[in-house]
Write a protein that holds these residues in place. Sequence first.
Motif, PDB file in Angstrom:
ATOM      1  N   LEU A 126     -19.381   3.257  31.872  1.00  0.00           N
ATOM      2  CA  LEU A 126     -19.656   3.683  33.247  1.00  0.00           C
ATOM      3  C   LEU A 126     -19.920   2.484  34.157  1.00  0.00           C
ATOM      4  O   LEU A 126     -19.383   2.389  35.270  1.00  0.00           O
ATOM      5  N   LYS A 127     -20.726   1.546  33.672  1.00  0.00           N
ATOM      6  CA  LYS A 127     -21.007   0.343  34.458  1.00  0.00           C
ATOM      7  C   LYS A 127     -19.738  -0.477  34.666  1.00  0.00           C
ATOM      8  O   LYS A 127     -19.480  -0.980  35.764  1.00  0.00           O
ATOM      9  N   ALA A 128     -18.938  -0.595  33.606  1.00  0.00           N
ATOM     10  CA  ALA A 128     -17.699  -1.369  33.708  1.00  0.00           C
ATOM     11  C   ALA A 128     -16.732  -0.729  34.704  1.00  0.00           C
ATOM     12  O   ALA A 128     -16.051  -1.435  35.463  1.00  0.00           O
ATOM     13  N   ALA A 129     -16.675   0.600  34.718  1.00  0.00           N
ATOM     14  CA  ALA A 129     -15.775   1.296  35.647  1.00  0.00           C
ATOM     15  C   ALA A 129     -16.180   1.028  37.086  1.00  0.00           C
ATOM     16  O   ALA A 129     -15.328   0.837  37.968  1.00  0.00           O
ATOM     17  N   LYS A 130     -17.481   0.998  37.360  1.00  0.00           N
ATOM     18  CA  LYS A 130     -17.958   0.718  38.711  1.00  0.00           C
ATOM     19  C   LYS A 130     -17.617  -0.710  39.122  1.00  0.00           C
ATOM     20  O   LYS A 130     -17.187  -0.953  40.251  1.00  0.00           O
ATOM     21  N   TYR A 131     -17.789  -1.650  38.202  1.00  0.00           N
ATOM     22  CA  TYR A 131     -17.454  -3.036  38.522  1.00  0.00           C
ATOM     23  C   TYR A 131     -15.943  -3.212  38.686  1.00  0.00           C
ATOM     24  O   TYR A 131     -15.487  -3.999  39.518  1.00  0.00           O
ATOM     25  N   PHE A 132     -15.180  -2.483  37.894  1.00  0.00           N
ATOM     26  CA  PHE A 132     -13.720  -2.563  38.022  1.00  0.00           C
ATOM     27  C   PHE A 132     -13.282  -2.036  39.380  1.00  0.00           C
ATOM     28  O   PHE A 132     -12.343  -2.547  39.989  1.00  0.00           O
ATOM     29  N   MET A 133     -13.971  -1.012  39.869  1.00  0.00           N
ATOM     30  CA  MET A 133     -13.687  -0.476  41.202  1.00  0.00           C
ATOM     31  C   MET A 133     -13.969  -1.545  42.261  1.00  0.00           C
ATOM     32  O   MET A 133     -13.160  -1.761  43.172  1.00  0.00           O
ATOM     33  N   LYS A 134     -15.107  -2.224  42.146  1.00  0.00           N
ATOM     34  CA  LYS A 134     -15.435  -3.296  43.084  1.00  0.00           C
ATOM     35  C   LYS A 134     -14.416  -4.434  42.990  1.00  0.00           C
ATOM     36  O   LYS A 134     -14.028  -5.018  44.007  1.00  0.00           O
ATOM     37  N   ARG A 273     -18.840 -10.561  34.808  1.00  0.00           N
ATOM     38  CA  ARG A 273     -19.620  -9.345  34.566  1.00  0.00           C
ATOM     39  C   ARG A 273     -18.816  -8.338  33.751  1.00  0.00           C
ATOM     40  O   ARG A 273     -19.350  -7.693  32.832  1.00  0.00           O
ATOM     41  N   LEU A 274     -17.529  -8.205  34.060  1.00  0.00           N
ATOM     42  CA  LEU A 274     -16.678  -7.267  33.320  1.00  0.00           C
ATOM     43  C   LEU A 274     -16.524  -7.689  31.860  1.00  0.00           C
ATOM     44  O   LEU A 274     -16.568  -6.846  30.955  1.00  0.00           O
ATOM     45  N   LYS A 275     -16.356  -8.983  31.622  1.00  0.00           N
ATOM     46  CA  LYS A 275     -16.216  -9.466  30.248  1.00  0.00           C
ATOM     47  C   LYS A 275     -17.529  -9.321  29.479  1.00  0.00           C
ATOM     48  O   LYS A 275     -17.527  -9.057  28.267  1.00  0.00           O
ATOM     49  N   GLU A 276     -18.652  -9.475  30.183  1.00  0.00           N
ATOM     50  CA  GLU A 276     -19.945  -9.278  29.532  1.00  0.00           C
ATOM     51  C   GLU A 276     -20.118  -7.816  29.131  1.00  0.00           C
ATOM     52  O   GLU A 276     -20.585  -7.517  28.018  1.00  0.00           O
ATOM     53  N   LEU A 277     -19.732  -6.907  30.003  1.00  0.00           N
ATOM     54  CA  LEU A 277     -19.824  -5.485  29.688  1.00  0.00           C
ATOM     55  C   LEU A 277     -18.877  -5.113  28.550  1.00  0.00           C
ATOM     56  O   LEU A 277     -19.194  -4.249  27.725  1.00  0.00           O
ATOM     57  N   ASP A 278     -17.722  -5.772  28.501  1.00  0.00           N
ATOM     58  CA  ASP A 278     -16.791  -5.509  27.407  1.00  0.00           C
ATOM     59  C   ASP A 278     -17.411  -5.924  26.073  1.00  0.00           C
ATOM     60  O   ASP A 278     -17.270  -5.233  25.062  1.00  0.00           O
ATOM     61  N   MET A 279     -18.118  -7.059  26.078  1.00  0.00           N
ATOM     62  CA  MET A 279     -18.804  -7.514  24.862  1.00  0.00           C
ATOM     63  C   MET A 279     -19.917  -6.525  24.475  1.00  0.00           C
ATOM     64  O   MET A 279     -20.069  -6.182  23.299  1.00  0.00           O
ATOM     65  N   ARG A 280     -20.669  -6.052  25.457  1.00  0.00           N
ATOM     66  CA  ARG A 280     -21.729  -5.087  25.172  1.00  0.00           C
ATOM     67  C   ARG A 280     -21.165  -3.757  24.683  1.00  0.00           C
ATOM     68  O   ARG A 280     -21.810  -3.041  23.907  1.00  0.00           O
ATOM     69  N   ARG A 281     -19.966  -3.435  25.114  1.00  0.00           N
ATOM     70  CA  ARG A 281     -19.336  -2.199  24.645  1.00  0.00           C
ATOM     71  C   ARG A 281     -19.112  -2.248  23.133  1.00  0.00           C
ATOM     72  O   ARG A 281     -19.386  -1.283  22.415  1.00  0.00           O
ATOM     73  N   TYR A 282     -18.615  -3.380  22.658  1.00  0.00           N
ATOM     74  CA  TYR A 282     -18.414  -3.514  21.214  1.00  0.00           C
ATOM     75  C   TYR A 282     -19.740  -3.541  20.468  1.00  0.00           C
ATOM     76  O   TYR A 282     -19.855  -3.010  19.354  1.00  0.00           O
TER      77      TYR A 282
END
Length: 442
Positions: A126-134, A273-282
């Motif tokens: 959800l957080k990543a989707a919001k950042y991807f929108m920005k 920020r997106l790459k950090e969220l991707d790491m947290r996703r895993y």
Amino acid sequence: MTKGIISIAFCLITSYFTQAQNAFSIKQAQEHALNNNYDIKNAQLDVEHASKKMQETLSVGLPQINADIEWQNFIEVPTTLVPASQFNPEAPDNIYTEMQFGIPHSTNASITASQLIFNGSYLVGLKAAKYFMKFAKTRKNLTESQIKDSVATAYFNVLIAKENSDFIESIVRIHKDIVEEIQEKYLNGFVEDLEVDRMFLILSQMEMQYANTQRQTEIAEAYLKLIIGSPLEDEIILSDSLEQLLNASVNFKLEEAQIENRLEYKMADMKIRLKELDMRRYQSDHLPTVSAFASIGRNAMGVDFNAFEENVNWYPSQLVGVKISLPIFDGLGGMAKTQQARLIYEQAKNDKNQITANLKLAFLASQSNYLNAISNYNHEQNNVILSKKIYDKTLEKYREGLVSSIELSEAGSDYLETSTNLSQSIYNLLINNLNYQRCLGK
């Protein structure tokens, strides 16, 4: 009848010319491009795509409701072996009885609902989707900024090309008058035919240059129409003059760079920020997933298919439940994915540092180029004043018979060259001012 036809034709012609001619200031041309340029349209579609992607991610955490209707027919009802002792206590233990359980036809209708209660990957997503929108919106803004710069550059090209064309046209008119004068002198026996031929040659060369500048103007206008999304067959009028744009470019004030305001910097920050969220996703894949579910349904059975006949019994069924899934061991695959994501995250941080350094260097270079462009413009402006003075005096002396056509040709060539250099310095000044404003983060 005839007056009516003429009136309609007049209205159509007036409407056509009203639509085919458009006057644009540089800001109006940029706004027109933002509404019609294909790159902008694609960037807007990217934003809408990101919005739909965010809705898709959000939908995972909303209730999932499905309705099912199923009919099945056992062409042969399965046979099961049951110990004969179940029915006859005296039967030996190794004797089995064949039996068929079930009904050939069964119809089932059910509604199932499920709700995700907790999932680490979903929360991170959800957080990543919001950042991807920005990120998509910022990328659209960057595309708009680049298109504006391209429109401004094309606008400058058209103005410069027209300025050169008008200048050479004025020189051609002067030399046409000179050719007429020299022909009259030749007919009266005051000059030789060699002098007439020289002036015709000079005039021919200038006319060729004038034709070239006209074609360059047409090409520059066509490119401007293309980039702002205007039909190539339409006529456009540029309402801003070179003098207006020059005044805005020469009146400068040196400022400190605001790197943080640059869209490239913001995009690099969002990418981290997106790459950090991707790491947290895993990393969150190791957390448990909790979900609840419920189902309600009815079932009808029979030897024949009679589900929709009257007096057929539909047997109800209902259930609720909670499911908890906890990953225990995945063969170290999750750890490898997390490590890969961490490496990509580190690369994104390095990219941001590189972009920051590049933006700082670009600012220093743009500031230096801008100051040089102002200095060169002032220098070339003085050169044009001097060369015009020399050309006017040489032209006057030529008409008095004090100098030859060769000297006039040289003075004309010098005047033409300095005018061309001035046009190039104006173009460089406008472009470097544009780059300087962008590097300031404006």
